[in-house]
Each structure stands twice: as C-alpha cells, then as structure tokens.
Enzyme design. Structure first.
Site, PDB file in Angstrom:
ATOM      1  N   GLY A  55       0.772  -1.245   0.000  1.00 31.42           N
ATOM      2  CA  GLY A  55       0.000   0.000   0.000  1.00 31.42           C
ATOM      3  C   GLY A  55       0.799   1.288   0.000  1.00 31.42           C
ATOM      4  N   GLU A 110       3.332   3.975   6.001  1.00 31.61           N
ATOM      5  CA  GLU A 110       2.147   3.124   5.815  1.00 31.61           C
ATOM      6  C   GLU A 110       1.093   3.905   5.035  1.00 31.61           C
ATOM      7  OE1 GLU A 110       0.689   0.523   5.533  1.00 31.61           O
ATOM      8  OE2 GLU A 110      -0.524  -0.151   7.227  1.00 31.61           O
ATOM      9  N   ASP A 114      -6.138   1.852   9.988  1.00 32.15           N
ATOM     10  CA  ASP A 114      -7.571   1.610  10.141  1.00 32.15           C
ATOM     11  C   ASP A 114      -7.834   1.260  11.598  1.00 32.15           C
ATOM     12  OD1 ASP A 114     -10.221   1.057   9.725  1.00 32.15           O
ATOM     13  OD2 ASP A 114      -9.917  -0.700   8.472  1.00 32.15           O
ATOM     14  N   LYS A 142      -7.618   6.675  10.182  1.00 32.68           N
ATOM     15  CA  LYS A 142      -9.057   6.728  10.505  1.00 32.68           C
ATOM     16  C   LYS A 142      -9.289   7.091  11.969  1.00 32.68           C
ATOM     17  CE  LYS A 142     -10.609   3.834   6.698  1.00 32.68           C
ATOM     18  NZ  LYS A 142     -11.203   2.587   6.211  1.00 32.68           N
ATOM     19  N   ASP A 170      -5.668  -0.246  -2.303  1.00 33.65           N
ATOM     20  CA  ASP A 170      -6.392  -1.124  -3.217  1.00 33.65           C
ATOM     21  C   ASP A 170      -7.733  -1.567  -2.654  1.00 33.65           C
ATOM     22  OD1 ASP A 170      -5.215  -2.889  -1.186  1.00 33.65           O
ATOM     23  OD2 ASP A 170      -5.978  -4.510  -2.440  1.00 33.65           O
TER      24      ASP A 170
HETATM   25  P1  IMP Z   1      -5.374  -1.991  10.366  1.00 39.41           P
HETATM   26  O1  IMP Z   1      -4.419  -3.042  10.817  1.00 39.41           O
HETATM   27  O2  IMP Z   1      -6.796  -2.286  10.721  1.00 39.41           O
HETATM   28  O3  IMP Z   1      -4.969  -0.593  10.793  1.00 39.41           O
HETATM   29  O4  IMP Z   1      -5.411  -2.040   8.781  1.00 39.41           O
HETATM   30  C1  IMP Z   1      -4.464  -1.424   8.003  1.00 39.41           C
HETATM   31  C2  IMP Z   1      -4.435  -2.022   6.621  1.00 39.41           C
HETATM   32  O5  IMP Z   1      -5.752  -2.326   6.148  1.00 39.41           O
HETATM   33  C3  IMP Z   1      -3.856  -1.025   5.644  1.00 39.41           C
HETATM   34  O6  IMP Z   1      -2.478  -1.247   5.488  1.00 39.41           O
HETATM   35  C4  IMP Z   1      -4.608  -1.293   4.375  1.00 39.41           C
HETATM   36  O7  IMP Z   1      -3.951  -2.293   3.637  1.00 39.41           O
HETATM   37  C5  IMP Z   1      -5.930  -1.874   4.813  1.00 39.41           C
HETATM   38  N1  IMP Z   1      -6.996  -0.858   4.794  1.00 39.41           N
HETATM   39  C6  IMP Z   1      -7.652  -0.352   5.841  1.00 39.41           C
HETATM   40  N2  IMP Z   1      -8.563   0.566   5.463  1.00 39.41           N
HETATM   41  C7  IMP Z   1      -8.459   0.649   4.117  1.00 39.41           C
HETATM   42  C8  IMP Z   1      -9.142   1.456   3.107  1.00 39.41           C
HETATM   43  O8  IMP Z   1     -10.016   2.299   3.360  1.00 39.41           O
HETATM   44  N3  IMP Z   1      -8.742   1.238   1.825  1.00 39.41           N
HETATM   45  C9  IMP Z   1      -7.772   0.356   1.485  1.00 39.41           C
HETATM   46  N4  IMP Z   1      -7.128  -0.397   2.383  1.00 39.41           N
HETATM   47  C10 IMP Z   1      -7.461  -0.249   3.677  1.00 39.41           C
HETATM   48 MG    MG Z   2      -1.936  -2.272   3.354  1.00 37.41          MG
END
Ligand code: IMP
Ligand code: MG
Length: 185
Positions: A55, A110, A114, A142, A170
């Site tokens: 990403g 990064e 999320d 977020k 993506d």
């Molecule tokens: P986390 O571990 O929940 O913070 O997720 C992070 C990962 O989820 C990021 O590196 C993205 O690959 C993916 N991700 C989370 N939200 C989105 C979004 O809105 N669009 C695309 N990828 C996302």
């Molecule tokens: Mg990612």
C-alpha cells in the site's frame, strides 16, 4: 482545489464510478509539507525509510523525493491477519529489510491506519531490533485507536469513514494506480 483529471478521466482510469476524496494537487501539497517536516526532524544519524508493501509504494516514492537529507529506503512485507479474529501480538515478516535496523532512525511509512492492529504489531517487532528511534508516517489515519500509538508522528490526512482506493490503496488489488484517493460508490 481543482483536480488535475476530469471526472470522465477518473472514471476511465478506475473502470467504475468513484468519488474523489483527495485530489492530486491536495496530496502533492501535503506530501511536500510532510517531507519538509521530516527533513527538519532528523538533523543527524542514519535514516532508514521503511515502506510497508504494497500500500505505501506510491506515497513512499513521492515522500522520499521531498526529504532533503541522506537516507536509505527499504521495504517490509507483513503477513496478513485476514482470518484472525483476535490480536496475537505477533506479525510475521514475509520480507524482512536487508539492512540492519540497530542504531538507525527508522521511519515506517504506511498507507492507512484503520484499526491500528497492523502498526501495533509491527512497531512491537521493530522495537526489538533496537533502532535509535522509530516513528510512523501514515498517509491516512481513521483515528479508531482509543489512544494514538506513541510512534505515530506524521499523518497526511484524517480518513473519512469510507473504503478508500488509489495512490497505492487497493480494493481486491484494483485501483492502486489511481493518482488520487477516492471512495468507491
Ligand atoms: P489496520 O491493521 O486495521 O490498521 O489495517 C491497516 C491495513 O488495512 C492497511 O495497510 C490497508 O492495507 C488496509 N486498509 C484499511 N482501510 C483501508 C481502506 O479504506 N482502503 C484500502 N485499504 C485499507
Ligand atoms: Mg496495506
């Protein structure tokens, strides 16, 4: 701010309708600011910019060109926690940076924070490598973590509660190539 591409060009590039959330000039301006701040924040020492694949690839490539000091670039590929329901506190690296991290300033780049689980795990793992410092620069956040991670130092934009694509992000591997950030509609 005006977009560099017309709505029709956006649609053609994406192959479907989407709403532009952050256009190219807005992203470029913010990346330039981040580059300036990062340049000023690391007056000396070895700086290793570590991009989390896939990403971060577009953001990182623009960001490093706005950082005006010596640096090295490497990448990380972390295992997906896709099917897991609870945080194990472990993350497996499918690709480990070739350069030793000990004693270096590590800037982890990064695409989007999320739930924050990926970064919580990665920072824990990277701390064990004893870098001189560890900081995160995320293009989007977020802001769902109850408390921001102590390593969280730079954020490009606060992400709206939507699924965003483009500029490296993506949906099922599509849309990473879009030069703007959009919301699938
Ligand atoms: P986390 O571990 O929940 O913070 O997720 C992070 C990962 O989820 C990021 O590196 C993205 O690959 C993916 N991700 C989370 N939200 C989105 C979004 O809105 N669009 C695309 N990828 C996302
Ligand atoms: Mg990612």
């Amino acid at each position: 701010m005006s977009t560099a591409l017309t709505p029709e060009m956006h649609r053609r590039a994406a192959g479907r309708d989407l709403r532009v959330v952050f256009d190219e000039p807005t992203i470029a301006l913010r990346v330039r600011e981040l580059g300036r701040e990062i340049t000023a924040a690391y007056p000396d020492g070895d700086l290793l910019v570590l991009g989390l694949l896939k990403g971060s690839f577009i953001f990182l490539s623009d960001l490093v060109r706005e950082i005006n000091r010596p640096l090295h670039v490497d990448f990380l590929v972390a295992s997906s926690y896709g099917a897991e329901k609870v945080s194990s506190g472990n993350v497996r690296l499918l690709y480990d940076p070739e350069t030793p991290l000990e004693g270096k300033h590590i800037l982890l780049v990064e695409d989007i924070i999320d739930s924050g689980r990926t970064m919580v795990r990665l920072t824990k793992l990277l701390r064990e490598r004893q870098p001189a410092s560890l900081a995160i620069c995320a293009l989007l956040d977020k802001h769902l973590l109850p408390e921001p991670l102590p390593e969280m130092r730079w954020t490009g934009f606060t992400a709206p509660p939507a699924f965003l694509v483009g500029y490296g992000l993506d949906h099922a591997e599509d849309h990473r190539h879009l030069p703007f950030i959009g919301d699938l509609i």
